[in-house]
Design a protein around this motif. Structure first.
Motif, PDB file in Angstrom:
ATOM      1  N   GLU A 278     -16.853 -37.042 -30.263  1.00 33.22           N
ATOM      2  CA  GLU A 278     -16.828 -37.751 -28.976  1.00 33.22           C
ATOM      3  C   GLU A 278     -15.357 -37.807 -28.570  1.00 33.22           C
ATOM      4  OE1 GLU A 278     -19.548 -40.568 -27.866  1.00 33.22           O
ATOM      5  OE2 GLU A 278     -18.112 -42.076 -27.209  1.00 33.22           O
TER       6      GLU A 278
ATOM      7  N   PHE B  52     -20.281 -47.938 -26.585  1.00 34.62           N
ATOM      8  CA  PHE B  52     -19.336 -48.004 -25.467  1.00 34.62           C
ATOM      9  C   PHE B  52     -19.848 -48.979 -24.421  1.00 34.62           C
ATOM     10  CE2 PHE B  52     -18.565 -46.810 -21.079  1.00 34.62           C
ATOM     11  CZ  PHE B  52     -17.184 -46.849 -21.032  1.00 34.62           C
TER      12      PHE B  52
ATOM     13  N   PHE C 134     -25.537 -46.467 -23.961  1.00 29.66           N
ATOM     14  CA  PHE C 134     -24.155 -46.324 -24.444  1.00 29.66           C
ATOM     15  C   PHE C 134     -23.788 -47.471 -25.381  1.00 29.66           C
ATOM     16  CE2 PHE C 134     -22.767 -44.098 -20.245  1.00 29.66           C
ATOM     17  CZ  PHE C 134     -23.105 -42.857 -20.755  1.00 29.66           C
TER      18      PHE C 134
ATOM     19  N   ARG D  50     -12.787 -38.201 -25.460  1.00 32.13           N
ATOM     20  CA  ARG D  50     -12.703 -38.643 -24.064  1.00 32.13           C
ATOM     21  C   ARG D  50     -11.266 -39.008 -23.722  1.00 32.13           C
ATOM     22  NH1 ARG D  50     -17.409 -37.197 -24.985  1.00 32.13           N
ATOM     23  NH2 ARG D  50     -19.295 -38.392 -24.617  1.00 32.13           N
TER      24      ARG D  50
ATOM     25  N   HIS E 214     -24.860 -45.758 -31.888  1.00 31.50           N
ATOM     26  CA  HIS E 214     -25.359 -44.393 -31.998  1.00 31.50           C
ATOM     27  C   HIS E 214     -24.266 -43.470 -32.530  1.00 31.50           C
ATOM     28  CE1 HIS E 214     -23.406 -44.446 -28.003  1.00 31.50           C
ATOM     29  NE2 HIS E 214     -23.205 -43.153 -28.169  1.00 31.50           N
TER      30      HIS E 214
ATOM     31  N   HIS F 190     -20.928 -45.646 -33.208  1.00 26.13           N
ATOM     32  CA  HIS F 190     -20.070 -46.305 -32.215  1.00 26.13           C
ATOM     33  C   HIS F 190     -20.926 -46.805 -31.067  1.00 26.13           C
ATOM     34  CE1 HIS F 190     -20.590 -42.188 -30.772  1.00 26.13           C
ATOM     35  NE2 HIS F 190     -20.472 -42.708 -29.556  1.00 26.13           N
TER      36      HIS F 190
ATOM     37  N   ARG G 168     -26.213 -32.884 -24.899  1.00 29.53           N
ATOM     38  CA  ARG G 168     -25.993 -34.312 -25.129  1.00 29.53           C
ATOM     39  C   ARG G 168     -27.102 -34.911 -25.992  1.00 29.53           C
ATOM     40  NH1 ARG G 168     -22.366 -38.705 -23.186  1.00 29.53           N
ATOM     41  NH2 ARG G 168     -23.362 -40.304 -24.394  1.00 29.53           N
TER      42      ARG G 168
ATOM     43  N   HIS H  98     -23.201 -38.967 -32.636  1.00 30.57           N
ATOM     44  CA  HIS H  98     -23.458 -37.639 -32.095  1.00 30.57           C
ATOM     45  C   HIS H  98     -23.194 -36.612 -33.200  1.00 30.57           C
ATOM     46  CE1 HIS H  98     -23.134 -39.666 -28.219  1.00 30.57           C
ATOM     47  NE2 HIS H  98     -21.931 -40.068 -28.557  1.00 30.57           N
TER      48      HIS H  98
END
Ligand SMILES: CSCCC(=O)/C(O)=C/O
Length: 176
Positions: A37, A78, A27, A39, A31, A76, A98, A33
């Motif tokens: 993302e 996390f 995380f 959330r 990276h 980003h 994912r 996606h």
């Protein structure tokens, strides 16, 4: 309108997930996606880092009630804060497969090129990639952190929930 169709909840907290160090480390590795993302923070708190216009990391502290939406192709990372606990509702427009694509491998993807054209070029950001930019945030230790990624049946929503009964769907295949 984003048109979310699927959701799941994820808890990232100490002592609950096999290979948690590896997952949290992943995380915290820059990276992207190929999808949003999105959330909604249900409990706890943590940090999302994104790149600023000069390539430095910008850190967002998120807590209960915050919603974070990163577009497809945006690099980003996390991590947890000192609370070592976050529970989030993950929202998807498609059945989630994912995929984390690490920097700089993500630069090759169309979704990254689209993001660069749509956002970065318009802002006058240098170059098509910021992945080699320096960080102004010291990497936080992952020690004493863990994750528990799983389906939480106590949450109700009018969206079809994923039947994630274990963490296999969040095995997080990577590229790069
Ligand atoms: C608190 S949600 C878990 C982190 C995550 O799903 C992600 O993709 C971080 O980049």
């Amino acid at each position: 309108m984003r048109g979310y169709k699927f959701w799941e909840t994820v808890t990232v907290a100490p002592g609950k997930l096999e290979n948690y160090e590896a997952k949290l480390a992943q995380f915290f590795t820059e990276h992207l996606h190929p999808y949003d993302e999105s959330r909604l923070i249900l409990e706890g708190s943590g940090y999302w880092d994104i790149r600023g216009i000069n390539g430095d990391w910008i850190r967002f502290h998120v807590e209960k009630g915050d919603l974070i939406v990163l577009p497809p192709g945006m690099y980003h990372r996390f991590t947890l804060d000192k609370q070592n606990y976050i529970k989030a509702l993950l929202l998807y427009t498609e059945v989630p497969t994912r995929v984390d694509v690490m920097s700089p491998e993500g630069d090759k993807l169309e979704v990254r090129k689209d993001y660069v054209n749509k956002f970065l070029n318009k802002l006058g950001c240098p170059g098509p990639t910021l992945s080699s930019a320096s960080s102004n945030i010291t990497e936080e230790s992952f020690s004493s952190r863990s994750s528990d990624l799983g389906y939480d049946s106590e949450i109700t929503a009018k969206l079809p929930a994923l039947s994630l009964q274990d963490d296999s769907a969040l095995a997080i295949p990577t590229v790069g």
